[in-house]
Design a protein around this motif. Structure first.
Motif, short mmCIF file in Angstrom:
data_model
loop_
_atom_site.label_atom_id
_atom_site.label_comp_id
_atom_site.label_asym_id
_atom_site.label_seq_id
_atom_site.Cartn_x
_atom_site.Cartn_y
_atom_site.Cartn_z
N LEU A 86 -34.82 -19.65 19.84
CA LEU A 86 -35.91 -19.95 20.76
C LEU A 86 -35.97 -18.95 21.92
O LEU A 86 -35.07 -18.12 22.10
CB LEU A 86 -35.76 -21.37 21.28
N HIS A 87 -37.03 -19.08 22.73
CA HIS A 87 -37.31 -18.10 23.78
C HIS A 87 -36.72 -18.45 25.13
O HIS A 87 -36.75 -17.64 26.05
CB HIS A 87 -38.82 -17.94 23.93
N ASN A 88 -36.19 -19.68 25.27
CA ASN A 88 -35.70 -20.18 26.55
C ASN A 88 -34.23 -19.79 26.73
O ASN A 88 -33.35 -20.33 26.05
CB ASN A 88 -35.86 -21.70 26.58
N ILE A 113 -31.59 -12.48 27.83
CA ILE A 113 -32.91 -12.13 28.36
C ILE A 113 -33.96 -12.99 27.65
O ILE A 113 -34.12 -12.91 26.43
CB ILE A 113 -33.22 -10.64 28.15
N GLY A 114 -34.67 -13.81 28.42
CA GLY A 114 -35.66 -14.72 27.87
C GLY A 114 -36.86 -14.00 27.29
O GLY A 114 -37.11 -12.82 27.57
N SER A 173 -51.08 -17.13 29.55
CA SER A 173 -51.10 -17.66 30.91
C SER A 173 -49.78 -17.37 31.61
O SER A 173 -48.78 -17.04 30.97
CB SER A 173 -51.33 -19.18 30.88
N GLU A 174 -49.78 -17.53 32.93
CA GLU A 174 -48.55 -17.30 33.70
C GLU A 174 -47.46 -18.30 33.32
O GLU A 174 -46.29 -17.97 33.29
CB GLU A 174 -48.85 -17.37 35.20
N ASP A 175 -47.86 -19.54 33.04
CA ASP A 175 -46.88 -20.56 32.64
C ASP A 175 -46.15 -20.15 31.36
O ASP A 175 -44.96 -20.42 31.19
CB ASP A 175 -47.56 -21.91 32.42
N GLN A 192 -42.99 -17.82 31.79
CA GLN A 192 -41.94 -18.26 32.72
C GLN A 192 -40.55 -17.75 32.37
O GLN A 192 -39.72 -17.55 33.25
CB GLN A 192 -41.94 -19.78 32.83
N TYR A 193 -40.27 -17.52 31.09
CA TYR A 193 -38.95 -17.03 30.69
C TYR A 193 -38.97 -15.56 30.27
O TYR A 193 -37.91 -14.97 30.06
CB TYR A 193 -38.41 -17.85 29.52
N ASP A 194 -40.14 -15.00 30.15
CA ASP A 194 -40.28 -13.67 29.58
C ASP A 194 -39.64 -12.59 30.46
O ASP A 194 -40.08 -12.38 31.60
CB ASP A 194 -41.76 -13.35 29.36
#
Length: 313
Positions: A110-112, A134-135, A147-149, A152-154
Protein backbone atom coordinates in the motif's frame (compact mmCIF):
# COMPACT_ATOMS: atom_id res chain seq x y z
CA UNK A 1 34.25 12.16 -3.49
CA UNK A 2 34.83 11.92 0.25
CA UNK A 3 32.50 13.66 2.69
CA UNK A 4 33.90 16.83 4.25
CA UNK A 5 32.83 15.38 7.61
CA UNK A 6 35.24 12.46 7.28
CA UNK A 7 38.70 13.73 8.22
CA UNK A 8 42.15 12.18 8.23
CA UNK A 9 45.84 12.99 8.08
CA UNK A 10 46.58 16.04 5.93
CA UNK A 11 43.26 17.78 6.63
CA UNK A 12 42.98 21.15 8.37
CA UNK A 13 40.26 23.29 9.92
CA UNK A 14 37.73 23.63 12.73
CA UNK A 15 36.85 19.93 12.81
CA UNK A 16 40.49 19.11 13.52
CA UNK A 17 40.59 21.69 16.31
CA UNK A 18 37.58 20.01 17.90
CA UNK A 19 39.16 16.54 17.66
CA UNK A 20 42.43 17.78 19.12
CA UNK A 21 40.62 19.46 22.00
CA UNK A 22 38.68 16.28 22.82
CA UNK A 23 41.85 14.15 22.71
CA UNK A 24 43.90 16.56 24.82
CA UNK A 25 46.31 17.56 22.04
CA UNK A 26 47.86 20.87 21.06
CA UNK A 27 45.18 22.64 19.05
CA UNK A 28 46.67 23.85 15.78
CA UNK A 29 43.90 22.62 13.46
CA UNK A 30 46.25 20.36 11.48
CA UNK A 31 45.61 16.62 11.25
CA UNK A 32 49.22 15.51 11.59
CA UNK A 33 50.93 12.25 12.56
CA UNK A 34 50.44 12.88 16.31
CA UNK A 35 46.74 13.53 15.80
CA UNK A 36 46.40 10.36 13.73
CA UNK A 37 48.05 8.25 16.43
CA UNK A 38 45.83 9.80 19.11
CA UNK A 39 42.75 9.03 17.00
CA UNK A 40 43.91 5.43 16.51
CA UNK A 41 44.39 4.99 20.28
CA UNK A 42 40.93 6.48 20.92
CA UNK A 43 39.39 4.12 18.38
CA UNK A 44 41.03 1.04 19.93
CA UNK A 45 39.86 2.07 23.39
CA UNK A 46 36.30 2.43 22.12
CA UNK A 47 36.12 -0.82 20.15
CA UNK A 48 36.38 0.75 16.70
CA UNK A 49 38.61 -0.09 13.75
CA UNK A 50 41.85 1.81 14.44
CA UNK A 51 42.32 3.35 10.99
CA UNK A 52 43.06 6.90 12.16
CA UNK A 53 40.14 8.26 10.10
CA UNK A 54 37.39 10.18 11.89
CA UNK A 55 34.09 9.13 10.29
CA UNK A 56 30.50 8.84 11.59
CA UNK A 57 31.17 6.14 14.20
CA UNK A 58 34.24 7.89 15.61
CA UNK A 59 32.38 11.20 15.73
CA UNK A 60 29.62 9.56 17.78
CA UNK A 61 32.14 8.08 20.21
CA UNK A 62 33.66 11.55 20.56
CA UNK A 63 30.17 12.79 21.40
CA UNK A 64 29.79 15.12 18.44
CA UNK A 65 27.81 15.49 15.26
CA UNK A 66 30.02 17.49 12.87
CA UNK A 67 26.89 19.02 11.30
CA UNK A 68 26.48 20.96 14.56
CA UNK A 69 29.47 23.15 13.72
CA UNK A 70 27.76 24.51 10.61
CA UNK A 71 24.13 24.49 11.72
CA UNK A 72 22.26 27.39 13.26
CA UNK A 73 18.79 27.88 14.72
CA UNK A 74 16.96 28.43 11.43
CA UNK A 75 14.60 25.50 10.90
CA UNK A 76 15.03 25.76 7.14
CA UNK A 77 18.61 24.49 7.43
CA UNK A 78 17.62 21.19 9.07
CA UNK A 79 16.19 17.97 7.64
CA UNK A 80 12.66 18.75 8.86
CA UNK A 81 11.33 16.95 5.78
CA UNK A 82 12.07 13.61 7.47
CA UNK A 83 9.54 12.55 10.09
CA UNK A 84 10.61 10.25 12.91
CA UNK A 85 8.26 7.26 13.16
CA UNK A 86 10.55 4.71 14.74
CA UNK A 87 9.96 1.01 15.12
CA UNK A 88 10.02 -0.35 18.69
CA UNK A 89 13.57 -0.99 19.96
CA UNK A 90 13.15 -4.76 19.73
CA UNK A 91 12.27 -4.55 16.01
CA UNK A 92 15.80 -3.62 14.89
CA UNK A 93 19.36 -4.34 15.96
CA UNK A 94 20.46 -1.56 18.28
CA UNK A 95 24.14 -1.86 17.48
CA UNK A 96 26.14 0.86 15.76
CA UNK A 97 27.75 -0.13 12.48
CA UNK A 98 29.63 1.71 9.74
CA UNK A 99 27.66 2.02 6.51
CA UNK A 100 29.06 1.37 3.04
CA UNK A 101 25.93 1.27 0.87
CA UNK A 102 22.37 2.45 0.34
CA UNK A 103 19.93 -0.24 -0.82
CA UNK A 104 16.70 0.71 -2.60
CA UNK A 105 13.51 -1.34 -2.18
CA UNK A 106 9.82 -1.03 -2.86
CA UNK A 107 7.15 -2.40 -0.56
CA UNK A 108 4.93 -4.30 -3.05
CA UNK A 109 2.05 -3.02 -0.98
CA UNK A 110 0.00 0.00 0.00
CA UNK A 111 0.87 3.69 -0.34
CA UNK A 112 0.63 4.70 3.34
CA UNK A 113 4.13 4.71 4.93
CA UNK A 114 2.73 4.72 8.48
CA UNK A 115 0.89 1.47 7.85
CA UNK A 116 4.03 -0.08 6.35
CA UNK A 117 6.01 0.60 9.52
CA UNK A 118 3.11 -0.44 11.76
CA UNK A 119 2.97 -3.77 9.91
CA UNK A 120 6.69 -4.37 10.50
CA UNK A 121 6.16 -3.57 14.19
CA UNK A 122 3.33 -6.09 14.57
CA UNK A 123 4.44 -9.01 12.41
CA UNK A 124 6.15 -12.14 13.76
CA UNK A 125 9.19 -12.15 11.48
CA UNK A 126 11.53 -10.50 13.96
CA UNK A 127 13.85 -7.60 13.23
CA UNK A 128 12.80 -6.98 9.63
CA UNK A 129 12.50 -3.45 8.29
CA UNK A 130 14.06 -0.56 6.42
CA UNK A 131 15.57 2.64 7.76
CA UNK A 132 13.35 4.93 5.68
CA UNK A 133 9.96 4.62 3.98
CA UNK A 134 8.75 7.04 1.29
CA UNK A 135 4.97 7.24 0.87
CA UNK A 136 3.21 7.17 -2.47
CA UNK A 137 -0.17 7.38 -4.19
CA UNK A 138 -3.10 5.01 -3.95
CA UNK A 139 -3.40 2.84 -7.05
CA UNK A 140 -6.97 4.11 -7.50
CA UNK A 141 -5.92 7.72 -8.09
CA UNK A 142 -6.08 9.35 -11.53
CA UNK A 143 -2.86 11.38 -11.45
CA UNK A 144 -4.19 13.68 -14.16
CA UNK A 145 -7.08 14.72 -11.86
CA UNK A 146 -5.66 14.47 -8.38
CA UNK A 147 -6.71 16.33 -5.22
CA UNK A 148 -4.50 17.56 -2.40
CA UNK A 149 -6.05 15.01 -0.03
CA UNK A 150 -4.93 12.23 -2.35
CA UNK A 151 -1.35 13.54 -2.13
CA UNK A 152 -1.15 13.35 1.68
CA UNK A 153 1.45 10.55 1.71
CA UNK A 154 3.05 11.15 -1.67
CA UNK A 155 6.79 11.71 -1.22
CA UNK A 156 6.53 11.80 2.59
CA UNK A 157 9.66 10.37 4.25
CA UNK A 158 9.39 8.48 7.53
CA UNK A 159 12.40 7.20 9.43
CA UNK A 160 11.72 3.83 11.04
CA UNK A 161 15.23 2.98 12.28
CA UNK A 162 17.99 5.36 13.41
CA UNK A 163 20.50 5.11 10.59
CA UNK A 164 23.47 4.15 12.78
CA UNK A 165 21.62 0.90 13.64
CA UNK A 166 20.33 -1.85 11.34
CA UNK A 167 17.72 -4.51 10.60
CA UNK A 168 17.41 -7.42 8.21
CA UNK A 169 16.19 -6.22 4.83
CA UNK A 170 17.89 -8.35 2.17
CA UNK A 171 16.58 -11.85 2.75
CA UNK A 172 18.90 -14.83 2.32
CA UNK A 173 21.94 -13.43 0.54
CA UNK A 174 24.34 -16.12 1.67
CA UNK A 175 27.53 -14.64 0.27
CA UNK A 176 27.06 -11.33 2.02
CA UNK A 177 25.28 -12.02 5.30
CA UNK A 178 27.23 -9.30 7.08
CA UNK A 179 26.02 -6.88 4.41
CA UNK A 180 22.74 -6.52 6.33
CA UNK A 181 24.41 -4.35 8.93
CA UNK A 182 26.54 -2.34 6.49
CA UNK A 183 23.72 -0.81 4.45
CA UNK A 184 21.08 1.87 4.88
CA UNK A 185 17.77 0.77 3.34
CA UNK A 186 15.10 2.91 1.70
CA UNK A 187 11.61 1.62 0.80
CA UNK A 188 9.36 3.27 -1.77
CA UNK A 189 5.65 2.58 -1.26
CA UNK A 190 4.60 0.90 -4.50
CA UNK A 191 2.34 -1.99 -5.44
CA UNK A 192 5.14 -3.37 -7.64
CA UNK A 193 4.38 -5.73 -10.52
CA UNK A 194 0.91 -5.65 -12.13
CA UNK A 195 -1.24 -8.06 -14.09
CA UNK A 196 -3.21 -7.11 -17.20
CA UNK A 197 -6.60 -8.84 -17.37
CA UNK A 198 -9.57 -8.04 -19.60
CA UNK A 199 -8.34 -4.54 -20.36
CA UNK A 200 -7.63 -3.66 -16.69
CA UNK A 201 -4.51 -3.61 -14.50
CA UNK A 202 -4.40 -5.28 -11.08
CA UNK A 203 -1.96 -5.58 -8.21
CA UNK A 204 -0.86 -8.98 -6.93
CA UNK A 205 -3.38 -8.52 -4.09
CA UNK A 206 -6.30 -7.84 -6.46
CA UNK A 207 -6.62 -4.04 -6.33
CA UNK A 208 -7.44 -2.27 -9.58
CA UNK A 209 -4.85 0.25 -10.80
CA UNK A 210 -5.77 3.43 -12.63
CA UNK A 211 -4.16 3.47 -16.13
CA UNK A 212 -2.38 6.77 -15.38
CA UNK A 213 -0.35 4.95 -12.71
CA UNK A 214 0.80 2.08 -14.88
CA UNK A 215 4.39 1.92 -16.12
CA UNK A 216 4.57 -0.08 -19.34
CA UNK A 217 8.09 -1.26 -20.10
CA UNK A 218 9.21 -1.73 -23.69
CA UNK A 219 11.49 -4.54 -22.52
CA UNK A 220 10.13 -6.86 -19.76
CA UNK A 221 12.03 -6.76 -16.46
CA UNK A 222 12.55 -10.24 -14.99
CA UNK A 223 9.54 -11.47 -16.93
CA UNK A 224 7.19 -8.57 -16.11
CA UNK A 225 6.12 -5.69 -18.35
CA UNK A 226 3.66 -3.74 -16.15
CA UNK A 227 4.42 -2.03 -12.83
CA UNK A 228 2.93 0.52 -10.47
CA UNK A 229 4.71 3.80 -11.26
CA UNK A 230 6.98 5.55 -8.79
CA UNK A 231 5.55 9.07 -8.45
CA UNK A 232 7.52 12.21 -9.19
CA UNK A 233 7.24 13.28 -5.54
CA UNK A 234 8.70 9.93 -4.46
CA UNK A 235 11.60 10.29 -6.88
CA UNK A 236 12.31 13.84 -5.70
CA UNK A 237 12.29 12.74 -2.05
CA UNK A 238 14.48 9.74 -2.87
CA UNK A 239 17.08 11.92 -4.56
CA UNK A 240 17.23 14.32 -1.60
CA UNK A 241 17.51 11.43 0.87
CA UNK A 242 20.29 9.71 -1.11
CA UNK A 243 22.29 12.94 -1.19
CA UNK A 244 21.82 13.49 2.55
CA UNK A 245 22.81 9.94 3.53
CA UNK A 246 25.76 9.88 1.15
CA UNK A 247 27.18 13.01 2.73
CA UNK A 248 26.38 12.00 6.31
CA UNK A 249 27.87 8.50 6.09
CA UNK A 250 30.58 9.09 3.48
CA UNK A 251 28.96 6.71 1.00
CA UNK A 252 29.98 7.01 -2.65
CA UNK A 253 26.48 7.28 -4.10
CA UNK A 254 27.77 7.43 -7.68
CA UNK A 255 29.26 3.94 -7.38
CA UNK A 256 27.04 0.99 -8.23
CA UNK A 257 23.64 1.72 -9.78
CA UNK A 258 24.36 5.27 -10.98
CA UNK A 259 27.69 4.24 -12.46
CA UNK A 260 26.03 1.40 -14.38
CA UNK A 261 23.20 3.65 -15.59
CA UNK A 262 25.74 6.08 -17.05
CA UNK A 263 27.57 3.22 -18.77
CA UNK A 264 24.32 1.99 -20.30
CA UNK A 265 23.35 4.75 -22.71
CA UNK A 266 20.17 2.96 -23.87
CA UNK A 267 18.57 3.40 -20.43
CA UNK A 268 16.98 -0.05 -20.49
CA UNK A 269 16.68 -2.65 -17.74
CA UNK A 270 20.31 -3.82 -17.73
CA UNK A 271 21.64 -1.73 -14.81
CA UNK A 272 18.82 -3.09 -12.61
CA UNK A 273 19.38 -6.77 -13.39
CA UNK A 274 20.77 -9.31 -10.94
CA UNK A 275 24.39 -10.35 -11.36
CA UNK A 276 26.33 -12.64 -8.98
CA UNK A 277 29.20 -10.13 -9.03
CA UNK A 278 26.91 -7.61 -7.31
CA UNK A 279 26.55 -9.89 -4.29
CA UNK A 280 30.21 -10.90 -4.24
CA UNK A 281 31.37 -7.27 -4.27
CA UNK A 282 28.40 -5.68 -2.52
CA UNK A 283 30.56 -3.81 0.01
CA UNK A 284 32.26 -1.91 -2.82
CA UNK A 285 29.07 -0.39 -4.20
CA UNK A 286 27.53 2.79 -2.85
CA UNK A 287 24.00 2.68 -4.26
CA UNK A 288 22.19 -0.51 -5.23
CA UNK A 289 18.73 -1.99 -5.62
CA UNK A 290 17.43 -5.16 -3.97
CA UNK A 291 16.86 -6.57 -7.44
CA UNK A 292 20.55 -6.25 -8.27
CA UNK A 293 21.35 -8.47 -5.28
CA UNK A 294 18.65 -11.13 -5.73
CA UNK A 295 17.50 -12.85 -8.95
CA UNK A 296 13.83 -13.00 -7.92
CA UNK A 297 13.40 -9.47 -6.56
CA UNK A 298 11.79 -6.74 -8.68
CA UNK A 299 12.66 -3.73 -6.55
CA UNK A 300 13.40 -1.33 -7.95
CA UNK A 301 12.14 -1.82 -11.48
CA UNK A 302 13.67 0.30 -14.29
CA UNK A 303 11.05 3.03 -14.51
CA UNK A 304 12.32 5.57 -17.12
CA UNK A 305 11.21 8.49 -14.92
CA UNK A 306 13.14 7.05 -11.98
CA UNK A 307 16.24 6.52 -14.14
CA UNK A 308 16.21 10.09 -15.41
CA UNK A 309 15.67 11.36 -11.87
CA UNK A 310 18.61 9.39 -10.50
CA UNK A 311 20.82 10.57 -13.36
CA UNK A 312 20.30 14.15 -12.19
CA UNK A 313 21.87 13.49 -8.78
Amino acid sequence: MQSKYVVKIGHQGDLILLIQRELGLIQDGKFDYKTQKAVENFQRTNGLVADGIVGPMTWRKLGYNPLELEADTEAITSATWIEQYNLPDNEYVKKETAKSSIILHHTSGLHNPYKVIDTWAKDQRGRIGAHFVIGGLSTKVDIENISEDQRQYDGKILQAIPDQYWAYNLGNISKANDFHHKNISIELCSAGKLEYKNGEYYTWYGAKVHPTQVARLDIPFKGHRYFHKYSQAQIDSLKALILLLGEKHDINIHSGLLEQIELNVNLDKKPFEYKPVHVQNAHQYGLMTHGQLHPDKLDLFPDPTLINGLRSI
